[in-house]
Write a protein that holds these residues in place. Structure first.
Motif, PDB file in Angstrom:
ATOM      1  N   UNK A   1       0.584  -1.670  -0.155  1.00  0.00           N
ATOM      2  CA  UNK A   1       0.588   0.052  -0.289  1.00  0.00           C
ATOM      3  C   UNK A   1       1.031   1.524   0.113  1.00  0.00           C
ATOM      4  N   UNK A   2       0.387   1.995  -0.786  1.00  0.00           N
ATOM      5  CA  UNK A   2       1.091   3.585  -0.920  1.00  0.00           C
ATOM      6  C   UNK A   2       1.458   4.366   1.188  1.00  0.00           C
ATOM      7  N   UNK A   3       0.157   3.903   1.415  1.00  0.00           N
ATOM      8  CA  UNK A   3       0.526   4.786   2.484  1.00  0.00           C
ATOM      9  C   UNK A   3       2.150   4.075   3.882  1.00  0.00           C
TER      10      UNK A   3
ATOM     11  N   UNK B   1      12.349   7.717  -2.945  1.00  0.00           N
ATOM     12  CA  UNK B   1      11.307   6.450  -2.345  1.00  0.00           C
ATOM     13  C   UNK B   1       9.555   6.506  -2.651  1.00  0.00           C
ATOM     14  N   UNK B   2       9.927   7.580  -2.019  1.00  0.00           N
ATOM     15  CA  UNK B   2       7.933   8.027  -1.568  1.00  0.00           C
ATOM     16  C   UNK B   2       7.914   8.780  -3.093  1.00  0.00           C
ATOM     17  N   UNK B   3       8.738   8.479  -4.409  1.00  0.00           N
ATOM     18  CA  UNK B   3       8.012   8.799  -5.232  1.00  0.00           C
ATOM     19  C   UNK B   3       8.003   7.083  -6.307  1.00  0.00           C
ATOM     20  N   UNK B   4       8.757   5.871  -5.728  1.00  0.00           N
ATOM     21  CA  UNK B   4       8.576   5.223  -7.116  1.00  0.00           C
ATOM     22  C   UNK B   4       6.736   4.828  -5.954  1.00  0.00           C
ATOM     23  N   UNK B   5       6.909   5.010  -4.714  1.00  0.00           N
ATOM     24  CA  UNK B   5       5.723   4.975  -4.264  1.00  0.00           C
ATOM     25  C   UNK B   5       4.661   5.189  -4.970  1.00  0.00           C
ATOM     26  N   UNK B   6       4.163   6.666  -5.198  1.00  0.00           N
ATOM     27  CA  UNK B   6       3.683   7.103  -5.877  1.00  0.00           C
ATOM     28  C   UNK B   6       3.463   6.760  -7.290  1.00  0.00           C
TER      29      UNK B   6
ATOM     30  N   UNK C   1      13.478  11.483   8.357  1.00  0.00           N
ATOM     31  CA  UNK C   1      13.023  11.582   9.415  1.00  0.00           C
ATOM     32  C   UNK C   1      14.631  11.272  10.175  1.00  0.00           C
ATOM     33  N   UNK C   2      14.749  10.590   9.569  1.00  0.00           N
ATOM     34  CA  UNK C   2      16.748   9.386  10.323  1.00  0.00           C
ATOM     35  C   UNK C   2      17.463  10.494   9.892  1.00  0.00           C
ATOM     36  N   UNK C   3      17.606  10.291   8.231  1.00  0.00           N
ATOM     37  CA  UNK C   3      18.669  11.550   8.128  1.00  0.00           C
ATOM     38  C   UNK C   3      18.180  13.355   8.048  1.00  0.00           C
ATOM     39  N   UNK C   4      17.397  13.700   8.531  1.00  0.00           N
ATOM     40  CA  UNK C   4      17.342  14.896   8.926  1.00  0.00           C
ATOM     41  C   UNK C   4      18.013  15.115  10.620  1.00  0.00           C
ATOM     42  N   UNK C   5      17.818  14.390  11.230  1.00  0.00           N
ATOM     43  CA  UNK C   5      18.299  13.830  12.801  1.00  0.00           C
ATOM     44  C   UNK C   5      19.250  13.962  12.372  1.00  0.00           C
ATOM     45  N   UNK C   6      19.622  12.806  11.629  1.00  0.00           N
ATOM     46  CA  UNK C   6      20.792  13.005  11.492  1.00  0.00           C
ATOM     47  C   UNK C   6      21.961  14.562  11.106  1.00  0.00           C
TER      48      UNK C   6
ATOM     49  N   UNK D   1       4.939   5.165   1.756  1.00  0.00           N
ATOM     50  CA  UNK D   1       5.291   6.707   2.034  1.00  0.00           C
ATOM     51  C   UNK D   1       5.413   6.640   3.808  1.00  0.00           C
ATOM     52  N   UNK D   2       5.114   6.093   4.449  1.00  0.00           N
ATOM     53  CA  UNK D   2       5.368   5.614   6.016  1.00  0.00           C
ATOM     54  C   UNK D   2       6.954   6.077   5.831  1.00  0.00           C
ATOM     55  N   UNK D   3       7.157   4.518   5.863  1.00  0.00           N
ATOM     56  CA  UNK D   3       9.135   4.600   5.656  1.00  0.00           C
ATOM     57  C   UNK D   3       9.266   5.375   4.896  1.00  0.00           C
TER      58      UNK D   3
END
Lengths: 613, 491, 491, 102
Positions: D5-7, D46-51, D18-23, D10-12
């Protein structure tokens, strides 16, 4: 010939311009000739105009001369125009005549002064302004002269500018009179807004038809004009400037602060008498002011030691009589006293000047004494002047003052009170005059006098002495410029009392200062006498009160707010901006990770705002 | 490919070719002058192809690019700006001839990116153009590797730009994931139900955050002063003008095509960003001692003013909005180029004249240079006689007409603060110090030429703005009329 | 055409004086005199054309398209009011050049450039009848004045120049907003976009809008005038400016504020102005008294004169808003007379500073003995300033109070207290600087150049006092028009 | 075909992002920070591929290619800069790079 009227004021103006333009480079010998000559020509011209005008029928004794259109705005318009009738003619003669004599006198008095040219320039300017004042056809032009004489008064009081106290006296005179002038200006505005004109004759005519007697408008207008008059004429409550004004050279005191300028208030009220007639309350007030002033300054004169200050208080007192006369509707009596006062007070001041000059600027009467021997001419003329002042019979002052007091007595309910005040004033006059004479001219000589005055000092004294004696006979017919007030003959006892009062004063004076029956020192030992003396000496403490009421608060306020409190507002804005700067600068740490955090914050913020709003 | 499409693409093709040509030329012979002349020639030829492209405008090319008058106006502006920057580089890097040729390649590629950006009609091209522009900028900023500041500036810009790019990409992914389309028009077509699509909305706001970063709108502005200060002056000039203007031009195209103005929230957020930017930029600049940082802060504020115009005019009419943006950006570009050009002209890559004290008494040492700088500062402050005033006039006109009083008030407050620091610089320049021991500034002819032309333009367009207004008001064709060419989206 | 030349002549003269100093050190000032002489000839021609009592409303016009996009026109026109003020400007221009004769020794070319450009800007303000053009000139005159203060000013010049600029600029922006609001409201009802004065006179505003727009204008003009509470820039600017600058500031620049009130605020918003009149008149009266009190507190002679300017301009504010023929004519006369007398007093103060190297009156005293000419001239103008009848200032103040008394007795009575305070400060100057015991130093008295100049000013003041009708006649038509407007469209 | 599922995808992607951002925020080493940016970009990819898979279009994968290109280019330039920085500062601590501030 009447068309030459404009030359009367403009000749002194020409003198002023010549003396100013020469910048003091004119040979000294020519200066008095220009200064006094221009006024002399004016006087001669004024005299010939007088003959011409008086030759006409009384109703036709009016001449109007328009020089140019002064200013106009909307329905307001005034001309630079002169108006000559019996009243202004009377003033014209006094101003040019006495003025000329004083100019001549000045040539001797100021002979050694390095700034003689400046002196004569100011004097000429003064005569010009005074003539504009008396000749003005409309109130703005009168105001021009009114302020002009004030300016010259300022300039001449502070003539010896090196001494700061002279400057203070000059400024005090200007500012105090300006208080009155401002009231007068407001009066002008009121009259214009209600009557639609500032032309004096027209305004008086309209006032009489438009305003019911005793209503609020004429009362207000008259009150405001009265403000101007009391300022200029040094009456209660604005009389405080005149004693200090004696700082100027003595001829100035004679010309400006005795003979002419200070009587401008009397002239103004006489000029606008129709208005005052519509405001009986104000007229009563005028009389009351006159009565109180003449008494108060009479007492003050009694305690002064400076010869000029005695005369100054005496002037205030005598103008009080004129106001009294105006207040009781004795218009022509007021003007008559104005005229005689001009003669004898100018004489007294000029005499005092001669004394001062001979004693090397010694003005304290208690350091004089015995002058009757060293300065006989001055002594005799001075006696004449004093006699006129105290209104001894057959002097000019007697006729005018007598008329005033009798009119006062017959003026309604308050009349006897006014008369009593005036008569008490006459006693005081006699007293302080005697004191002055006895202390200064009799007794032992305390300062060596050098009588080194020439004929240009002597001749004016003599001429003025003659006028003081005989001036009472030459009363100009002032009708129809002023309404004729028939002095109803009052009871002989009143007349007698009036005549006798000065003698009483003289007698007391003689007892105290000559025979020592009751010496002044002994009187001062009485309880409370010293306090009273100090109160009188300081002019009833009015300066003290005014200082604390107006001057000190103003100065304190000015000091307090020298830096302009309003600017604080803007400094506050500046401080706020700087604060913003200082608060924001720490965000610019230069550290990459903080910047990234900042971006994250921003993104979160707009996401929050955008998605969840 | 049709002839029309070719004509529309011609500017891009020529510019790319020029970039390749310069690169090849450098490979063959390292000559600074040659590289410069090739660059200048390439820019001029590209400029010459614009009328050709205009003749077919508006035209879609492959659904990714939309060549229209609006874009071409900015093309011309950017090409001219790039030319000016090239000239400034010629003067700035004069000391070490024949080592600095690559700056021209980067200049050409980044200009190409800017051109692509303003003409993009599709999220892919938006992304591509932006990255071509940005990635070329990294080495340009850090070009003087021997000094520490450019390096620091370069890495800061790189990292933060990467962060912004990832916001952008993620935002695009969200939009795509929710709507299933990537072309601006199609996004706009589904815009009506945007309210029910929180993911797409979030994506749009993430895109906005990335744009905000590029425009250095507060609170995304923190990098600006450091990068402006660290970059070599001509690069700063480029960064301040072409980079910003292209992103703003895109912002307008993107958000009007997707009909973001229908959303009150959107305008509110933009208005808020504008207010915060104006206040932050002006306050930060207040007591700044480094002229480049000062101008950086001022550019933050200016983007805020422009955003006010954007919001206010957007409330009124789209053509007025485009005209306002186009004029203001042109004015700002001219002015900033002049300002940074003047800084560049008295600096070189060995020593940047940046402190305010470097400008003390400049007016008496090099009056013409100081006059240009003064003129540009006055233009930034929005004083009449200069083009900056007409720009601000547009903003006020839009703000007043739309009755957005809070925004207008902020502009007034900001301008008031702004005057202070612009005049501080002027005051420093007119300080009457003893100038005997300070050397007179020699002016490289290339820089002199640029400054003279820019000053003339700033004054000329300030006095007689009608010509520039005419050019800028061509732009309402942004999406009016039926575009020619195939508008196919992904099959 | 002659109107355009009126502006162009000083403008070109200024440009020429820049290179002129290379030729001879003193060439710029002669050039400035020559330019002013040409302008004076033009003004005299205009005076001669109109004759003593002009009947027509507008005496000369120039009307060209300028920025058609916004309906902005280059529209100059001249009526009696403008003519008088332009005459004053040129007259005081001479004074400013002459009093800088020996004071300015360095950078004469640039000094006279700024001087002439200020004059050109001011003349433009007095002639412009397009609101945009008016604003344009309004701002243009600031920059050269700013430079005059900032370069040739005294010890605290930077602060003063900055304060001057920011105050006028921010208030100017408020006016710009007001202008735009007016224009767009007019546009909404008529669909014609125009900044033209005559067209906007017909604008039909609802009262709420009119009040706000009027306030925008009012603030800009009262800052320039200045009146409480916007006055605090003036003491600093006047004190720090070089003599020539102070002369222009006090003599001419302040008058642009008053002119603006007469030309724009009253005719454009008669109703709103009448509603606002009590407030404005109160401000005027408070200005008169507050500034008089502050003047008395000062020890710096230029600062003192500066505060007297505020006090006098309070009469103008009072008169303008009293709005009847007497008050309006009085306001005009006050403008003219104060222009001359304040200029003269600043020239005296400048001369004293040049000679004594101090402006502190505590360090003066007894100067009359040393320099009787300076003393006499100061006396004359102090007396003029305190409102001596027979001199120009009296006519103005008298008419103002006469008129305002009909409108509001209480405020007028309050303002009249200013007549009492005026001698307090005016004579205080005389006392502290010129009277008192002579100090032993040598002071050069006025020479022929200075005396000649001063005599001209004296003659002008006396002429205005004794024959004001020669001036009032020029503004009669305009003032009657204003009163008619107020009567018709007032509430 | 049972697709993810897309959701979920997208969550992944979000978690990765977020991980990258925190790092990026907590690590001071420049190279690690570069890596974090890469992670974030890849999360977006990844989000693009999911979409793309949600809508059954190739566009998502095209976009992913573009993301990869960008990441490569950025890392290329970034590493070049890091090299110069290391030469100059002898450290990769990003907090040391704060000469310009205020």
């Amino acid at each position: 010939m009447l068309n030459l009227l404009w030359l009367v004021p403009f000749m002194p103006l020409a003198g002023f311009l010549i003396l100013t333009a020469s910048e003091g480079r004119l040979p000294r010998a020519y200066v008095p000739w220009i200064g006094a000559g221009s006024v002399g020509l004016s006087a001669a011209l004024a005299a010939s105009l007088a003959f011409e005008l008086l030759a006409l029928a009384p109703e036709a004794r009016v001449f109007r001369q328009t020089l140019w259109h002064w200013m106009a705005a909307g329905d307001f318009g005034v001309d630079f125009a002169f108006y000559l009738d019996a009243l202004s003619l009377n003033m014209l003669l006094v101003v040019t005549g006495v003025g000329f004599l004083i100019h001549v006198y000045s040539a001797g008095y100021m002979a050694d002064d390095p700034s003689m040219a400046r002196f004569f320039a100011y004097m000429n300017l003064f005569v010009f302004a005074m003539l504009i004042l008396v000749l003005a056809d409309n109130l703005p032009l009168l105001y021009l002269g009114w302020e002009g004489v004030g300016l010259c008064s300022y300039l001449l009081i502070g003539f010896w500018y090196e001494k700061p106290e002279n400057g203070y006296a000059a400024r005090k005179a200007f500012v105090v009179t300006r208080v009155g002038d401002t009231a007068m200006a407001l009066g002008l505005f009121l009259m214009f807004s209600q009557l639609g004109t500032l032309d004096i004759q027209e305004a008086m005519a309209r006032a009489s038809t438009q305003w019911p007697a005793g209503s609020a408008l004429p009362t207000a207008a008259a009150l405001l004009l009265l403000g101007g008059a009391v300022g200029k004429s040094a009456q209660l409550p604005l009389q405080v400037w005149l004693p200090d004004a004696m700082a100027g050279p003595t001829p100035i005191s004679a010309l400006i602060h005795a003979a002419t300028m200070v009587t401008a208030g009397v002239y103004l009220i006489a000029r606008t008498h129709a208005l005052f007639a519509l405001a009986p309350e104000v007229q009563t007030l005028v009389a009351a002011i006159g009565a109180i002033t003449l008494l108060m300054s009479g007492f003050s004169a009694l305690t002064q030691t400076d010869i000029k200050r005695i005369l100054a208080y005496s002037t205030i007192s005598q103008i009080g009589y004129m106001f009294l006369a105006l207040g009781v509707g004795a218009w022509s009596a007021a003007i008559f006293h104005l005229t005689t006062h001009a003669f004898f007070k100018a004489l007294l001041f000029l005499g005092a000047g001669a004394v001062i000059l001979s004693l090397h600027h010694e003005q304290d009467i208690f350091r004089m004494g015995g002058l009757r021997r060293s300065l006989p001419l001055v002594f005799w003329t001075f006696i004449v002047g004093l006699a006129a002042l105290v209104a001894l019979p057959f002097t000019s002052g007697y006729y005018s003052k007598h008329e005033i007091l009798l009119s006062a007595y017959g003026s309604g309910a308050a009349g006897p009170w006014l008369w009593a005040a005036g008569t008490a004033g006459a006693i005081l006059t006699g007293l302080y005059s005697t004191r002055l004479l006895l202390v200064a001219f009799f007794g032992t000589e305390r300062t060596q006098a050098h009588s080194h005055y020439g004929s240009n000092i002597g001749v004016p004294l003599v001429v003025l002495a003659i006028l003081s004696l005989a001036g009472g006979l030459a009363k100009l017919p002032l009708f129809p410029a002023l309404p004729e007030t028939g002095t109803e003959e009052t009871g002989g006892s009143i007349g007698l009392a009036t005549t006798a009062a000065p003698f009483l004063g003289v007698a007391i004076g003689y007892l105290v200062y000559r025979t020592g029956t009751a010496s002044a020192e002994a009187l001062l030992q009485l309880p409370g006498a010293e306090t009273l003396r100090r109160l009188w000496f300081s002019g009833w403490g009015m300066d003290w009160v005014y200082d604390r009421l107006f001057v000190f608060p103003f100065i304190a306020l000015a000091r307090l707010n020298k830096g302009d409190a309003v600017d604080r507002l803007y400094q506050g804005i500046v401080a706020l901006t700087r604060l913003g700067h200082c608060m924001l600068v720490p965000t610019q740490t230069g550290q990459l990770r903080r910047y990234a955090a900042g971006m994250l914050f921003g993104a979160a913020l707009i996401l929050a705002l955008g998605v969840w709003s | 490919m049709t002839a029309d499409a070719f004509a529309a693409l011609l500017p891009f093709i020529v510019l790319s070719a020029a970039a390749v040509a310069v690169m090849l030329a450098i490979a063959i012979r390292r000559s600074f002058r040659l590289a410069f002349w090739l660059t200048a020639g390439g820019l001029l030829v590209t400029l010459a192809t614009l009328p050709c492209a205009l003749s077919v405008a508006p035209a879609y090319v492959t659904g990714l690019l939309l060549v229209d008058a609006y874009g071409l106006f900015f093309h011309a502006l950017f090409l001219l700006a790039a030319l000016a920057v090239a000239l400034l580089c010629l003067a700035y890097f004069r000391r070490r001839d024949n080592e600095n040729e690559e700056i021209f390649v980067l200049l050409l590629t980044s200009t190409l990116g800017a051109l692509l950006l303003v003409s993009s009609a599709h999220l892919a091209m938006f992304f591509l153009g932006l990255e071509v522009l940005t990635i070329s900028l990294f080495p340009m900023i850090a070009y003087s590797v021997r000094a520490s500041r450019p390096l620091e500036a370069g890495i800061k810009y790189l990292m933060l730009s990467g962060l912004a790019s990832s916001f952008l990409m993620f935002g695009m992914a969200l939009v795509y994931g929710d709507l299933g389309v990537l072309s601006f028009e199609q996004i706009g077509a589904s815009g009506a139900e945007l309210g029910q699509k929180p993911l797409a909305l979030a994506g749009l706001f993430l895109i906005l955050a990335a744009i905000g970063f590029k425009l250095s709108l507060a609170p995304f502005h923190l990098w600006t002063p450091d990068v402006y200060q660290g970059a070599p002056a001509p690069v700063t000039a480029f960064l301040a003008t072409v980079s910003k203007a292209s992103v703003f031009a895109l912002l307008l195209r993107f958000f009007t095509t997707v009909h973001a103005e229908r959303s009150e929230t959107f305008l509110c957020v933009l208005g808020l960003l504008a207010v915060v930017s104006i206040l932050a930029g002006n306050l930060l600049a207040l007591l700044q001692d480094s002229l480049k940082r000062l101008l950086a802060y001022s550019s933050i504020a200016h983007m805020g003013y422009l955003m006010v115009g954007f919001v206010a005019a957007g409330l009124l009419r789209r053509d007025l909005q485009a005209e306002t943006i186009a004029f203001y950006l042109a004015a700002y570009t001219l002015t900033s180029l002049a300002a940074f050009g003047a800084i560049s002209a008295i600096s070189d890559d060995a020593r940047e004249s940046d402190r305010l004290s470097d400008y003390t008494g400049l007016f008496w040492r090099s009056p013409w240079l100081a006059a240009v700088l003064m003129l540009s500062l006055l233009s930034l402050a929005g004083i009449p006689l200069t083009v900056g005033f007409v720009g601000k006039f547009y903003v006020f006109a839009a703000g007043v007409q739309a009755e957005t009083w809070p925004l207008v008030t902020t502009v007034v407050v900001g301008s008031g603060i702004g005057i202070y620091y612009y005049l501080r610089v002027v005051l420093a320049m007119i300080r009457t110090v003893d100038t005997a021991f300070l050397p007179a500034q020699s002016l490289h002819p290339a820089a002199g030429l640029v400054l003279a032309v820019l000053a003339a333009l700033v004054l000329g367009a300030g006095l007689f703005p009608q010509t520039l207004i005419d050019a800028a008001s061509q732009t309402p064709q942004i999406s009016a009329g039926a575009p020619k060419g195939n508008r196919h989206s992904a099959p | 055409m002659i109107l355009l030349w009126l502006i162009l002549v000083p403008f070109i003269g200024g440009l020429l004086s820049l290179p002129a100093r290379r030729w001879r050190d003193y060439a710029p000032r002669w050039l400035a005199l020559a330019a002013l002489a040409v302008d004076a000839v033009l003004v005299l021609t205009l005076f001669a054309d109109t004759g003593a009592a002009p009947k027509t409303d507008w005496l000369a016009q120039v009307d060209w398209a300028w920025i058609p996009r916004f309906g902005i026109r280059f529209h100059l026109a001249l009526d009696g009011l403008s003519l008088l003020l332009v005459g004053l400007t040129v007259f005081l221009g001479f004074a400013a050049v002459l009093c800088s004769w020996t004071e300015i020794r360095e950078r004469q070319g640039f000094f006279h450039f700024n001087l002439l450009w200020t004059l050109a800007g001011v003349i433009g303000v007095f002639l412009a009848l397009d609101l945009f053009l008016f604003f344009f000139f309004w701002e243009v005159m600031l920059i050269p004045m700013y430079l005059l203060i900032g370069i040739w000013g005294h010890e605290n010049r930077a602060y003063a120049a900055m304060k001057f600029f920011i105050f006028t600029q921010v208030s100017g922006l408020l006016m710009l907003i007001a202008i735009l609001a007016l224009v767009f409201l007019h546009y909404q009802t008529t669909r014609s976009l125009s900044f033209d004065y005559f067209e906007l006179l017909e604008a039909d505003l609802y009262p709420g809008a009119a009040r706000w727009i009027m306030l925008g204008f009012f603030v800009a003009f009262t800052v320039k005038l200045p009146a409480i509470p916007f006055h605090t820039w003036l003491p600093d600017a006047h004190t720090q400016a070089p003599t020539g600058g102070s002369v222009l500031l006090a003599g001419v620049l302040l008058k642009t504020g008053a002119y603006g009130l007469l030309r724009f605020v009253i005719p454009l918003f008669p109703g709103a102005a009448q509603d606002f009149a009590p407030v404005a008149m109160t401000l005027g009266a408070v200005s008169i008294l507050y500034a008089a009190k502050l003047a008395f507190a000062q020890t710096d002679i230029k600062r003192l004169i500066a505060y007297t300017s505020i006090s006098h301009m309070g009469f103008v504010l009072l008169g303008v808003f009293a709005g009847n023929a007497q008050a309006l004519q009085g306001a005009v006369m006050t403008m003219l007379a104060h222009g001359v007398s304040a200029a003269a007093l600043f020239m005296v103060a400048g001369a004293l500073q040049e000679r004594l190297h101090t402006r502190d009156m505590d360090k003066m005293g007894g100067l009359w003995t040393l320099a009787p000419r300076i003393g006499a001239i100061t006396l004359f103008f102090s007396v003029a300033a305190l409102g001596m009848p027979g001199l120009g200032n009296f006519v103005g103040e008298f008419l103002v109070l006469l008129g305002s008394f009909r409108v509001d007795t209480a405020i007028t009575a309050f303002a009249a207290i200013g007549l009492i305070l005026a001698p307090v400060y005016a004579l205080y100057v005389m006392q502290r600087a010129f009277h008192g015991p002579a100090s032993p130093c040598e002071v050069r008295d006025f020479g022929i150049r200075e005396m000649g100049m001063m005599l001209c000013l004296i003659a002008a003041t006396a002429w205005m006092g004794l024959h004001p009708q020669s001036m009032l006649a020029y503004t009669d038509a305009r003032v009657n028009g204003l009163t008619r407007t107020l009567a018709q469209r007032g509430p | 075909m049972a697709s993810i599922p897309f959701e979920h995808a997208l969550l992944l992607a979000s978690v990765l992002f977020a991980l990258g951002l925190v790092a990026l925020l907590i690590r001071r080493n420049l190279i690690v920070m570069l890596m974090s940016v890469e992670i974030m970009l890849n999360a977006a990819g990844l989000a693009f591929i999911a979409a793309g898979s949600r809508w059954g279009q190739p566009d998502g994968q095209v976009m992913f290619l573009l993301v990869l290109t960008l990441a490569a280019a950025e890392v290329g330039v970034g590493l070049g800069l890091v090299l110069q920085i290391y030469r100059r500062y002898k450290t990769l601590d990003v907090d040391r790079l704060s000469e310009m501030q205020g």
